[in-house]
Write an enzyme that holds these catalytic residues in place. Sequence first.
Site: not given
Length: 289
Positions: A13-14, A205, A207, A238, A247
């Site tokens: 996803r990310d 979370h 990055h 993002c 990430n």
Amino acid sequence: MQDYVEIYEVGPRDGLQNETAIIPLARKVALIDLLSKVGFRRIEVASFVSPKWVPQMADSAAVMAAMTRAASVRYAALTPNLQGYAAAKAAGADEVAVFASASEGFSQANLNASIAESMERFAPVALAARSDAVPLRGYVSCVIDCPYDGATPPQAVAQTVAALRRFGCHEISLGDTLGQGRPEAVDAMLAAVLNEVPAQQLAGHFHDTNGRALGNIAVALARGLRVFDAAVGGLGGCPYAPGAAGNVATERVAAYLTAQGYVTGLDHAVLQQAAVTAQAMRGPLGAQE
Ligand code: HMG
Ligand code: MG
């Protein structure tokens, strides 16, 4: 007994959401199926957002229909509003996540809404998830700084976290969206947030734009956090945070935690294979059948 730390895999996803060339469904499914063999408890595989905003995630329902589910894995998806929640539920998401921002600028850029308006959209998602007994995760973006508003005051993060907790989020993930956080700033942010929510309900979370993610994880571990989001192969960024890198790579976090004496339950060899697969999905080559 050794301390267990969960790595919450967000690569499909990310990671993939940031790829501009559309990746064929079969390649996404192959990555997820490999990740399902690594030992994760949860994998974020989909995002039921507007396909106009994030075209790469437009095939989320098809991805979830085609992947092979492992009984031990909970498959999660992003849901920005009730429309997204309904689609995620129909696709069989085991867990859903709403995503807010601690800064107004990013909230507008990412959700076309103020923080308060985004909360109004999340309220019915939270109600529906509760009545369907679907676990609800919350994200807070820009916990250190924002590409539009600059430094984020720790108190603003604490307020957004508290609002998500009131919705019944069982876990709230703190996003250093730009990946520029320094350990001192992460520590100050956590001190404010821990006044609102215990460490057991928080996830980190990070990055990894400036290579400080592992240092930030160390600070969060010392503060008692035991869940960290990561993307296999360091995929991502993002689309609404210019300059943000991927990430922190799952395989780096797994190796770091193991070296520190924590248990992750992950198979490092399969994880390495998945990292190679993930890396091959980057850029124009990733869009090839
Ligand atoms: P909007 O344009 O204000 O929405 O976008 P709207 O309600 O006015 O609807 C406009 C159109 O979008 C309509 O279609 C709706 O049906 C459609 P039209 O009538 O024009 O054909 N629509 C949807 N379609 C599919 N699924 C939906 C949906 N909702 C409306 N759920 C909206 C508002 C929230 C939809 C939009 O801003 C959006 O999709 N944003 C998502 C952006 C995004 O996905 N960003 C990346 C994820 S967040 C992230 O990466 C950060 C994180 O990793 C943590 C960190 O690192 O900080 C989590
Ligand atoms: Mg992110």
